[in-house]
Design an enzyme around this catalytic site. Structure first.
Site, PDB file in Angstrom:
ATOM      1  N   TRP A   1       0.837  -1.209   0.000  1.00 23.19           N
ATOM      2  CA  TRP A   1       0.000   0.000   0.000  1.00 23.19           C
ATOM      3  C   TRP A   1       0.870   1.257   0.000  1.00 23.19           C
ATOM      4  O   TRP A   1       0.508   2.265  -0.601  1.00 23.19           O
ATOM      5  CB  TRP A   1      -0.983  -0.004   1.181  1.00 23.19           C
ATOM      6  CG  TRP A   1      -0.365   0.116   2.546  1.00 23.19           C
ATOM      7  CD1 TRP A   1       0.099  -0.912   3.313  1.00 23.19           C
ATOM      8  CD2 TRP A   1      -0.142   1.315   3.303  1.00 23.19           C
ATOM      9  NE1 TRP A   1       0.603  -0.428   4.494  1.00 23.19           N
ATOM     10  CE2 TRP A   1       0.464   0.934   4.516  1.00 23.19           C
ATOM     11  CE3 TRP A   1      -0.375   2.670   3.079  1.00 23.19           C
ATOM     12  CZ2 TRP A   1       0.832   1.852   5.501  1.00 23.19           C
ATOM     13  CZ3 TRP A   1      -0.023   3.589   4.061  1.00 23.19           C
ATOM     14  CH2 TRP A   1       0.576   3.177   5.247  1.00 23.19           C
TER      15      TRP A   1
ATOM     16  N   GLU B   1      -4.541   6.242  -4.153  1.00 26.09           N
ATOM     17  CA  GLU B   1      -4.716   7.446  -3.327  1.00 26.09           C
ATOM     18  C   GLU B   1      -4.065   8.702  -3.928  1.00 26.09           C
ATOM     19  O   GLU B   1      -3.779   9.654  -3.206  1.00 26.09           O
ATOM     20  CB  GLU B   1      -4.183   7.229  -1.903  1.00 26.09           C
ATOM     21  CG  GLU B   1      -4.846   6.071  -1.179  1.00 26.09           C
ATOM     22  CD  GLU B   1      -4.481   6.005   0.294  1.00 26.09           C
ATOM     23  OE1 GLU B   1      -4.615   7.012   0.999  1.00 26.09           O
ATOM     24  OE2 GLU B   1      -4.051   4.912   0.733  1.00 26.09           O
TER      25      GLU B   1
ATOM     26  N   HIS C   1       6.268   5.905  15.238  1.00 27.20           N
ATOM     27  CA  HIS C   1       5.944   4.818  16.163  1.00 27.20           C
ATOM     28  C   HIS C   1       7.121   3.854  16.230  1.00 27.20           C
ATOM     29  O   HIS C   1       7.742   3.554  15.214  1.00 27.20           O
ATOM     30  CB  HIS C   1       4.731   4.024  15.660  1.00 27.20           C
ATOM     31  CG  HIS C   1       3.426   4.612  16.074  1.00 27.20           C
ATOM     32  ND1 HIS C   1       2.256   4.344  15.417  1.00 27.20           N
ATOM     33  CD2 HIS C   1       3.111   5.446  17.101  1.00 27.20           C
ATOM     34  CE1 HIS C   1       1.264   4.982  16.014  1.00 27.20           C
ATOM     35  NE2 HIS C   1       1.754   5.678  17.025  1.00 27.20           N
TER      36      HIS C   1
ATOM     37  N   SER D   1       3.570  -0.565  12.859  1.00 30.02           N
ATOM     38  CA  SER D   1       2.873  -1.722  12.273  1.00 30.02           C
ATOM     39  C   SER D   1       3.415  -2.014  10.883  1.00 30.02           C
ATOM     40  O   SER D   1       3.373  -3.145  10.427  1.00 30.02           O
ATOM     41  CB  SER D   1       1.371  -1.449  12.141  1.00 30.02           C
ATOM     42  OG  SER D   1       0.784  -1.371  13.401  1.00 30.02           O
TER      43      SER D   1
ATOM     44  N   TYR E   1       6.667  -1.464   8.183  1.00 26.86           N
ATOM     45  CA  TYR E   1       8.094  -1.160   8.201  1.00 26.86           C
ATOM     46  C   TYR E   1       8.568  -0.442   6.940  1.00 26.86           C
ATOM     47  O   TYR E   1       9.475  -0.896   6.261  1.00 26.86           O
ATOM     48  CB  TYR E   1       8.892  -2.441   8.475  1.00 26.86           C
ATOM     49  CG  TYR E   1       8.748  -2.853   9.924  1.00 26.86           C
ATOM     50  CD1 TYR E   1       9.645  -2.398  10.879  1.00 26.86           C
ATOM     51  CD2 TYR E   1       7.700  -3.657  10.341  1.00 26.86           C
ATOM     52  CE1 TYR E   1       9.501  -2.740  12.210  1.00 26.86           C
ATOM     53  CE2 TYR E   1       7.544  -4.004  11.665  1.00 26.86           C
ATOM     54  CZ  TYR E   1       8.450  -3.542  12.590  1.00 26.86           C
ATOM     55  OH  TYR E   1       8.301  -3.865  13.915  1.00 26.86           O
TER      56      TYR E   1
ATOM     57  N   HIS F   1       7.698   6.189   8.426  1.00 24.93           N
ATOM     58  CA  HIS F   1       6.671   7.212   8.172  1.00 24.93           C
ATOM     59  C   HIS F   1       6.484   8.077   9.405  1.00 24.93           C
ATOM     60  O   HIS F   1       6.641   7.614  10.528  1.00 24.93           O
ATOM     61  CB  HIS F   1       5.348   6.574   7.746  1.00 24.93           C
ATOM     62  CG  HIS F   1       4.863   5.508   8.691  1.00 24.93           C
ATOM     63  ND1 HIS F   1       5.287   4.208   8.605  1.00 24.93           N
ATOM     64  CD2 HIS F   1       4.013   5.559   9.731  1.00 24.93           C
ATOM     65  CE1 HIS F   1       4.712   3.498   9.553  1.00 24.93           C
ATOM     66  NE2 HIS F   1       3.933   4.299  10.269  1.00 24.93           N
ATOM     67  N   VAL F   2       6.141   9.332   9.152  1.00 24.20           N
ATOM     68  CA  VAL F   2       5.881  10.265  10.250  1.00 24.20           C
ATOM     69  C   VAL F   2       4.376  10.434  10.388  1.00 24.20           C
ATOM     70  O   VAL F   2       3.677  10.666   9.392  1.00 24.20           O
ATOM     71  CB  VAL F   2       6.511  11.662   9.971  1.00 24.20           C
ATOM     72  CG1 VAL F   2       6.308  12.587  11.168  1.00 24.20           C
ATOM     73  CG2 VAL F   2       7.990  11.540   9.647  1.00 24.20           C
TER      74      VAL F   2
END
Ligand code: M7G
Length: 325
Positions: free
Chosen positions: A163, A173, A256, A260, A262, A265-266
């Protein structure tokens, strides 16, 4: 999503489905054919219900339904409509000057629904209520337990970040992208997080995905990434202020650990949002990360990081196995 429980790595649907971008899926108009199998979690304070379900046409496959009450629309007209004869009141209690009611408004009663379909066992596990435990991950633990575990999950195709690549490659998206910097080293894509319905700036929630591939998490960051992180920070803040009118002192920007997914990402969200995953055992502020890297380039290769893992997380089992050796 994740109003959900924390720290579970997510397996995406099986390979054939993975090749499809989100936009290839027919958009559902109703929940027709959906059946409830069980309640995975009912977060009453967050007004969020996580259901395990199926669709009638394929009972072999599982679905996760996340149903969440939306924040109120605080525009004056909407509030006035709420406080009008269109809202039906049923009295619950009356005592002196106090009365409580069950109120049925004509508007504002839609809910946010997320469907994950087909959902894997990992998705069901992620959203099922379970105990969490604090784990202190030393640099040795990272190198000997977490890193090989994460890499093996990629080899076994259990972790899937298709994704993310769909977003970076404009296969999904695309129309939602808020901002994009095409530089392969320092560039990134900023877009609404799946959790945000994009309607209300007070619930602002976006993610910034670096274009650079191969950065799994905080642990992969060193001084060579400071320029990229600063770029993500300054350009995201500028565009969010410009397009949504939210200034930087009203935003929270963090990573994080464990994530969840890998691909680094911010998370960027409105400071007033009361979100899981913003606590001391999971969120690492972008500003702190930049500063730590400037003070010590290999900070995240050396630091012991405290985190939480869920009962059913195989990574927790790997840590416990090490403790017992
Ligand atoms: P995380 O820290 O890896 O995991 O964040 P978490 O879900 O436990 O917080 C991943 C973030 O990406 C989350 O905030 C998700 O809501 C968001 N996200 C996940 N997926 C699969 C998508 C997606 O397909 N599109 C978008 N826009 N956001 C997603």
């Amino acid at each position: 999503m994740d109003s959900g429980t924390e720290n579970n790595q997510i397996e995406e649907p099986e390979s054939k489905k993975q090749k499809l971008s989100n936009s290839d899926e027919k958009t559902r108009k109703t929940f027709e054919g959906a059946k409830v199998v069980s309640i995975l979690n009912n977060k009453t304070t967050q007004k969020c219900l996580f259901l395990h379900g199926k669709f009638e046409d394929d009972k072999e496959k599982d679905a996760v339904f996340i149903l969440e009450r939306k924040p109120f629309d605080t525009k004056t007209e909407a509030l006035q409509e709420l406080l009008s004869d269109k809202t039906k009141l049923t009295s619950d209690l009356k005592n002196d000057i106090y009365s409580t009611f069950s109120a049925l408004p004509s508007v504002q009663n839609d809910i946010k629904a997320t469907i994950i379909y087909p959902a894997s066992e990992k998705h069901l596990r992620k959203y099922r209520k379970q105990d969490i435990f604090v784990v202190k991950e030393t640099k040795e633990d990272y190198n000997m337990i977490t890193k090989p575990y994460v890499e093996q999950q990629f080899v076994d195709k259990i972790f899937n970040i298709q994704w993310v690549y769909n977003i970076l490659d404009h296969k999904a998206e695309m129309e939602r992208i808020i901002f994009e910097d095409q530089n392969e080293e320092t560039g990134f894509v900023l877009l609404p997080d799946m959790k945000w319905d994009t309607k209300d700036a007070d619930s602002f929630y976006a993610i910034a995905l670096p274009r650079k591939r191969g950065l799994k998490s905080l642990r992969d960051l060193d001084e060579s990434h400071v320029e990229m992180l600063k770029n993500m920070r300054s350009k995201s803040l500028a565009v969010i202020a410009d397009k949504f009118g939210i200034k930087q002192d009203r935003l929270r920007m963090y990573f994080h650990y464990q994530p969840s997914f890998y691909h680094l990402h911010v998370h960027i969200n409105h400071i007033e949002l009361d979100l899981p995953g913003t606590g001391a055992l999971r969120a690492h502020l972008l500003d702190d990360v930049i500063e730590n890297l400037l003070m010590q380039g290999d900070y995240y290769q050396r630091k012991t990081v405290s985190m939480t893992l869920q009962d059913s997380d195989k990574l927790l089992a790997a840590f416990r196995a090490k403790e017992n050796n």
